[in-house]
Design a protein around this motif. Structure first.
Motif, PDB file in Angstrom:
ATOM      1  N   CYS A 596       5.527  96.015  34.295  1.00  0.00           N
ATOM      2  CA  CYS A 596       4.822  97.023  35.078  1.00  0.00           C
ATOM      3  C   CYS A 596       5.799  98.154  35.397  1.00  0.00           C
ATOM      4  CB  CYS A 596       4.280  96.419  36.367  1.00  0.00           C
ATOM      5  SG  CYS A 596       3.144  97.516  37.242  1.00  0.00           S
ATOM      6  N   ILE A 602      -3.560  96.183  39.173  1.00  0.00           N
ATOM      7  CA  ILE A 602      -4.172  95.954  37.866  1.00  0.00           C
ATOM      8  C   ILE A 602      -5.676  96.206  37.985  1.00  0.00           C
ATOM      9  CG2 ILE A 602      -4.742  94.237  36.107  1.00  0.00           C
ATOM     10  CD1 ILE A 602      -1.927  95.039  35.851  1.00  0.00           C
ATOM     11  N   VAL A 622      -3.303 100.332  35.065  1.00  0.00           N
ATOM     12  CA  VAL A 622      -2.689 100.147  36.375  1.00  0.00           C
ATOM     13  C   VAL A 622      -2.974 101.379  37.217  1.00  0.00           C
ATOM     14  CG1 VAL A 622      -0.531  99.768  37.637  1.00  0.00           C
ATOM     15  CG2 VAL A 622      -0.847  98.721  35.389  1.00  0.00           C
ATOM     16  N   LEU A 650       1.166  94.638  41.758  1.00  0.00           N
ATOM     17  CA  LEU A 650       2.419  94.343  41.076  1.00  0.00           C
ATOM     18  C   LEU A 650       3.527  95.249  41.580  1.00  0.00           C
ATOM     19  CD1 LEU A 650       1.214  94.013  37.364  1.00  0.00           C
ATOM     20  CD2 LEU A 650       1.391  92.224  39.098  1.00  0.00           C
ATOM     21  N   ILE A 656       3.809  91.668  33.013  1.00  0.00           N
ATOM     22  CA  ILE A 656       2.354  91.661  32.897  1.00  0.00           C
ATOM     23  C   ILE A 656       1.915  90.693  31.800  1.00  0.00           C
ATOM     24  CG2 ILE A 656       0.327  93.044  32.315  1.00  0.00           C
ATOM     25  CD1 ILE A 656       1.774  95.464  33.502  1.00  0.00           C
TER      26      ILE A 656
END
Length: 660
Positions: A596, A602, A622, A650, A656
């Motif tokens: 990320c 997400i 994202v 995240l 990810i």
């Protein structure tokens, strides 16, 4: 005149309004979400009212909560700032029903100009030249593709209620139109509560130039010159200036007169901005009218001497403009650099965290101005726009304003988050920008592979090496005064050193009197203003005044200057010999992982474990700071493991998914 106003906004624009209101003797009320309870605008206001949870959709754009704050505090007027409710006709109407003044234009003007589709039709009727496009509502991605094909690529997909770069995409193909349409709808819905989309022709090699207008309720309307806003990234302005280095007086007057004609066609009063796209032949086309104060308004204030916030307040109080068009004079040149909490080394992805150091350059009347909404120790939140300050400089001409900006950026200290200061410095020194030869494609054209820092020219590297050697001398002198740390040898005696910079070794000699010799070349380092522990160093190096940001390392310094981020090692000759024998530490291999790139949420996963993916294929989306970012595969592979799920938050570099 009002006794108390409420600012229905946050951050730097709320602070900006508070400053003018205070100067006018008007008390202010701040509103804040739970995330902003310790924000600077809350500290600056005379009163503060909490209005809900961190998401703007549950606080700053909830009209009933703002109205409740107005009732509780007895505010007589509301300034909306920009964004949030600033162009929401329903908000202005609700204030009017409550007997509270709206520091902005009338409802009719907001409705007419706030909707980009309606505004283009009105502009054409008023005789303002417009960009070809489809002004009807578009139902789905298939219809968007059909319309784009009829207009002809490239096209601009735009949110009807949009602004600030939100809900905008440029598409060159059917696939990009399909993907951009959905992303624009999603961003428009989350940012403005309105997901209507339209499509227009994208003018290649364009300049983005806007006209500031100012009107009152007595039929008076004037324009205050133009602003050049062509340095943009993802349709988001980064650097603005006034006046434009491109316009001549004839074009300026024509654009200004059209802008005023459009404003008068909707009985506009308050400050507003008419935006144009201008081609390389100075043909200009209406884009939109923003019925609010613009982010970049300070550059207009610096060259006209007119406080636009004060004018907005006076107009809302029923006063006529005290200015006529003949009173407007453009004096000098002004630049604005937007400081964003974005990492230029990671494709400008958002960054959040605590500002462990936030020290803007000292403000000077007119010459240096910093509009900000943060402070050292404060938090940059994931819930709001990533812009944290607007650094502005003024000079008698463009070159003078540019030099003021270069120095101001050199002395602007920010730590704790990623930020775009290095990139801003790089643009200021870019020959094309310095010449004024710019378009909205400047960043994409000059940094096609992203920004990876600046390589200083040889002369500048020698100056930095000389400065580092002199700072090492200061460190040595300080250490020599501490019992038992060094021998009692004269710390200012002549000595030999090796400075390692950008992978090159520079054997130097210090004469103890401020001169640093590189072979037969000697550079004088004088007026050195730095001591161990200080994070900013100023000096005259080879006759050039420089300022650098400094972090002390055990083997030298980290120095940042004009967009370059340098590790400068300073050794004795023997230390340099031994250091050359040390093995290089290699970074871990993450080539088979999707990490990320920024803190975010997400939104969607486009692949599953076991899927084969192709280079460029979308893997996931994202969301961070109200913008959706599609992450794509760098190469062909097979997804071996997915570590996340939609809706999961995240942090930077969190894994990810992995690939075989």
């Amino acid at each position: 005149m009002f006794d108390k106003i409420l600012i229905a906004n946050r951050g730097e624009i709320a602070c900006r309004v508070i400053k003018t209101a205070r100067a006018m003797g008007i008390r202010t009320v701040a509103v804040h979400s739970d995330a902003d309870r310790d924000a600077l605008h809350v500290k600056m206001a005379d009163e503060a009212v909490p209005i809900g949870p961190p998401p703007a959709s549950e606080s700053y754009i909830v009209i009933d909560r703002i109205l409740d704050a107005v009732r509780r505090t007895g505010a007589q007027a509301v300034h909306p700032g920009y964004g949030f409710l600033s162009e929401r006709a329903g908000f202005a109407r609700a204030l009017e029903a409550a007997g509270v003044a709206f520091i902005g234009p009338p409802v009719g003007a907001i409705e007419a100009m706030g909707d980009k589709i309606t505004s283009k039709k009105l502009a054409a009727k008023a005789g303002v030249s417009t960009v070809p496009g489809y002004m009807g509502l578009i139902g789905d991605a298939d219809e968007a593709v059909k319309i784009a094909g009829q207009i002809g690529y490239p096209v601009m997909i735009k949110a009807s209620a949009g602004g600030g770069g939100k809900g905008m995409r440029i598409a060159w193909t059917d696939d990009e139109t399909r993907e951009g349409f959905q992303s624009s709808k999603n961003e428009a819905k989350s940012s403005f509560g309105d997901d209507r989309i339209f499509i227009e022709k994208f003018v290649t090699s364009p300049r983005h130039i806007e006209i500031q207008v100012l009107g009152d309720a007595h039929g008076n309307c004037i324009y205050l010159g133009e602003r050049e806003c062509s340095i943009q990234r993802r349709n988001q302005k980064v650097i603005e200036e006034a006046p434009s280095p491109f316009l001549d007086e004839r074009t300026r007057r024509a654009m200004g007169e059209q802008a005023v004609a459009l404003a008068q066609a909707v009985d506009y009063c308050s400050a507003g901005t008419v935006e144009f796209i201008v081609d390389d032949k100075k043909n200009f086309y209406f884009l939109e009218m923003n019925t609010r104060l613009q982010v970049e308004h300070p550059v207009t204030e610096l060259i006209t001497g007119i406080d636009l916030v004060e004018q907005m307040i006076r107009v809302a109080a029923g006063e006529p403009l005290a200015l006529k068009q003949s009173d407007v004079r453009l004096d000098g040149w002004a630049l604005e650099s937007r400081l964003y909490a974005e990492d230029p080394y990671r494709n400008f992805l958002p960054s959040i965290g605590r500002l462990t150091r936030y020290r803007p350059p000292a403000e000077e009347p007119r010459r240096v101005r910093n509009d900000t909404g943060v402070y050292e120790g404060g938090e940059i939140s994931m819930f709001y726009d990533p812009m944290i300050a607007k650094l502005c400089t003024w000079g008698q001409d463009r070159d003078a304003a540019l030099e003021e900006m270069r120095v101001a950026l050199d002395t602007f200290e920010v730590e704790g988050i990623a930020h775009n200061l290095p990139f801003l410095s790089a643009v200021m020194d870019h020959p094309r920008f310095a010449s004024g030869d710019i378009t909205t494609g400047f960043i994409a054209e000059e940094y096609p592979d992203g920004f990876d820092g600046v390589t200083l020219p040889g002369a500048a590297q020698h100056r930095i090496a000389a400065l580092a050697a002199r700072m090492w001398e200061v460190v040595s002198a300080r250490a020599g005064q501490i019992s038992g740390q060094l021998s009692t040898a004269d710390p200012h005696a002549e000595r030999a050193l090796v400075v390692i910079l950008a992978g090159e070794q520079h054997p130097v000699r210090l004469n103890g009197q401020g001169a640093v010799s590189f072979g037969d070349v000697s550079i004088d380092v004088t007026a050195l203003d730095w001591h161990p522990g200080a994070t900013l160093a100023r000096a005259e190096v080879g006759g050039v005044a420089i300022a650098v940001k400094v972090d002390r390392r055990t083997d030298g310094f980290r120095i940042r200057y004009r967009g370059a981020d340098l590790v400068v090692k300073v050794y004795t000759p023997r230390q340099a010999e031994l250091a050359a024998l040390m093995p290089e530490k290699l970074p871990p291999d993450t080539s088979k992982m999707l990490l990320c790139p920024m803190p975010g949420l997400i939104v969607t996963l486009a692949v599953a474990e076991g899927d084969e993916v192709q280079e460029g294929q979308a893997l996931c989306t994202v969301e961070a700071m109200k913008m959706e970012n599609v992450l794509r595969a760098e190469r062909k592979g097979v997804v071996s493991k997915v570590h996340v799920a939609p809706g999961q938050s995240l942090s930077v570099d969190e894994v990810i998914m992995e690939f075989d």
